[in-house]
Each structure stands twice: as C-alpha cells, then as structure tokens.
Design an enzyme around this catalytic site. Sequence first.
Site, PDB file in Angstrom:
ATOM      1  CB  SER A  13      -1.073   0.207   0.948  1.00  0.00           C
ATOM      2  OG  SER A  13      -0.223   0.393   2.209  1.00  0.00           O
ATOM      3  CG  ASN A  14       3.727   2.612   3.379  1.00  0.00           C
ATOM      4  OD1 ASN A  14       3.404   3.727   2.774  1.00  0.00           O
ATOM      5  ND2 ASN A  14       3.522   1.050   3.649  1.00  0.00           N
ATOM      6  NE  ARG A  66      21.382 -10.284   9.079  1.00  0.00           N
ATOM      7  CZ  ARG A  66      20.009  -9.840   9.412  1.00  0.00           C
ATOM      8  NH1 ARG A  66      19.008  -9.184   9.313  1.00  0.00           N
ATOM      9  NH2 ARG A  66      19.701 -10.650  10.477  1.00  0.00           N
ATOM     10  CG  LEU A  94      18.574  -5.672   2.605  1.00  0.00           C
ATOM     11  CD1 LEU A  94      18.402  -4.092   1.720  1.00  0.00           C
ATOM     12  CD2 LEU A  94      18.517  -6.895   1.844  1.00  0.00           C
ATOM     13  CG  HIS A 110       9.743   2.212  12.465  1.00  0.00           C
ATOM     14  ND1 HIS A 110       8.925   0.750  12.125  1.00  0.00           N
ATOM     15  CD2 HIS A 110       9.282   2.175  13.593  1.00  0.00           C
ATOM     16  CE1 HIS A 110       9.022   0.062  13.418  1.00  0.00           C
ATOM     17  NE2 HIS A 110       8.614   0.719  14.318  1.00  0.00           N
ATOM     18  CG  ASP A 151      13.048   0.312  12.338  1.00  0.00           C
ATOM     19  OD1 ASP A 151      13.339   0.705  11.177  1.00  0.00           O
ATOM     20  OD2 ASP A 151      11.880  -0.302  13.139  1.00  0.00           O
ATOM     21  CD  GLU A 181       2.691   3.284   7.310  1.00  0.00           C
ATOM     22  OE1 GLU A 181       3.620   2.369   6.843  1.00  0.00           O
ATOM     23  OE2 GLU A 181       2.569   2.904   8.378  1.00  0.00           O
TER      24      GLU A 181
HETATM   25  C1  GAR Z   1       3.638  -0.807   6.955  1.00  0.00           C
HETATM   26  O1  GAR Z   1       2.688  -0.120   7.771  1.00  0.00           O
HETATM   27  C2  GAR Z   1       5.075  -0.257   7.038  1.00  0.00           C
HETATM   28  O2  GAR Z   1       5.148   0.770   8.258  1.00  0.00           O
HETATM   29  C3  GAR Z   1       5.464  -1.613   7.727  1.00  0.00           C
HETATM   30  O3  GAR Z   1       4.923  -2.857   7.496  1.00  0.00           O
HETATM   31  C4  GAR Z   1       3.791  -2.075   5.838  1.00  0.00           C
HETATM   32  C5  GAR Z   1       3.303  -2.262   5.308  1.00  0.00           C
HETATM   33  O4  GAR Z   1       3.028  -2.071   4.215  1.00  0.00           O
HETATM   34  N1  GAR Z   1       7.591  -1.906   7.766  1.00  0.00           N
HETATM   35  C6  GAR Z   1       7.826  -1.881   8.909  1.00  0.00           C
HETATM   36  O5  GAR Z   1       7.264  -2.758  10.040  1.00  0.00           O
HETATM   37  C7  GAR Z   1       9.586  -1.789   8.513  1.00  0.00           C
HETATM   38  N2  GAR Z   1       9.797  -2.097  10.088  1.00  0.00           N
HETATM   39  P1  GAR Z   1       2.303  -2.008   2.579  1.00  0.00           P
HETATM   40  O6  GAR Z   1       3.232  -3.464   2.317  1.00  0.00           O
HETATM   41  O7  GAR Z   1       1.149  -1.905   2.883  1.00  0.00           O
HETATM   42  O8  GAR Z   1       3.289  -0.995   2.596  1.00  0.00           O
END
Ligand code: GAR
Length: 208
Positions: A13-14, A66, A94, A110, A151, A181
């Site tokens: 979604s991001n 990794r 990574l 985040h 983070d 976000e």
């Molecule tokens: C989002 O809330 C993002 O901030 C989080 O995972 C979700 C992904 O959603 N990321 C983390 O927790 C990274 N530490 P999306 O695939 O719909 O964008």
Amino acid sequence: MMRVAVLVSGGGSNLQAILDAKARGELPQTELCLVLSSAHGAYALERAEKAGVPSEVCSPKDYADRSAYTDAILEILQKHRIEAVVLAGFMFMLSPQFAEKYENRALNVHPALIPSFCGPGYYGLKVHEYALAAGVKVSGATVHFVTAETDAGPIIAQKAVEILEDDTPEVLQRRIMEQCEWILLPRALALLSEGKITVENGRVHIDN
Ligand code: GAR
C-alpha cells in the site's frame, strides 16, 4: 530525474501511495524504475504491473545468509542503475553494505514514532500490538534514512495520530497508514529527488 527502486514484501500500500503521487504529478524528479519484492506472489507486484513499472523478485530463501542476499539485491539495483531506494514494507534487514552503498539515498517508512517501538523484531502489525500493550496515547509513522542499525537512521519526517479507546492493532495500523505513512513517504521521496534533503551530524535539514 532520480532513478528510484521501491523494495516491498507484501501488500504494497505504501508503494501504491508512491505510484498515485507519481500519477498526480507530485514526483516530477522521480523516475520509478523498479519494484523489487522479497516474495513471489506479493500483491505489490500486481500494483507495479498495473502501473507499468518493471518488477523483479529476489527471495532470501535462495541465499545462504543475509550478506549474500544483500549482495544479490545490490546487484539487481546496479543492473537497473538505481540511484535511490525506498524500503516500503520491506521486511528483511539487509547487511551494512546496503546502507553504505545507498547512504542518504535510501528511505524507510516505519509505523511508529521512532525511537519508540522500533528496532529488530518490530515490524508490521507487531509494532501496533506493542504500542497498544504499552498504553501509549499517540503513535504514528516515521520516514528516515537507512543506516546499518535497524530503524536508527536520520529522521526525515514524522506524523502522529491519537490512539482511540476501541483500537485494535489492525484498526490502528490502518489509521497510521492512511493519515501518516501514505502522506509522509511520497513527500519525503519528492524532497529527496529534488535534492532538498541534507544530513549533517546525523540530523536532517530540509530546504523548502
Ligand atoms: C507498513 O505499515 C510499513 O510501515 C511497515 O509494514 C507495513 C507494510 O505495508 N513496515 C515495517 O514495519 C518495517 N519495519 P504495505 O506493504 O501495505 O506498504
């Protein structure tokens, strides 16, 4: 134009927020060149295809460790001549060579107000479970530069929302996505690609 790759692992979604911002003309200096997924079948790949953005899959399962996985990711990014990277729900840590290669050119989003509820083990829905369990009254999202430590890189933008009485992790996650976000991430990418972000002594300065 800055050649950008978006790294994803799931729903994307991001990524969609970035694609929509691009379609609205809000990312004039960003060229979306690649969506790179850690998982086959991630819905994010469908979003990329719909938007006409090339995609690749690189799964950690195919690499011994990794570091080998990170090298494989870097090789793909180099092949596409990627100048900046967005970690948009990318669920794998990574190795430091990634942060080194893309120093001040890799963004992460985040879903909490860093330095709360962040670091190894804090990802996806878990972040919101921890926030609710702690009883905090606000949470939100942070966009920051990627450094070797999870983070912990220089913070570019943050936005807060109130936590409501009946919140579940899912409801809070959705509110933070919608109100934080999906707004902060495309905006930070626009600023980065327009050369408006500088980092000095670990702090971000935005030149508006
Ligand atoms: C989002 O809330 C993002 O901030 C989080 O995972 C979700 C992904 O959603 N990321 C983390 O927790 C990274 N530490 P999306 O695939 O719909 O964008």
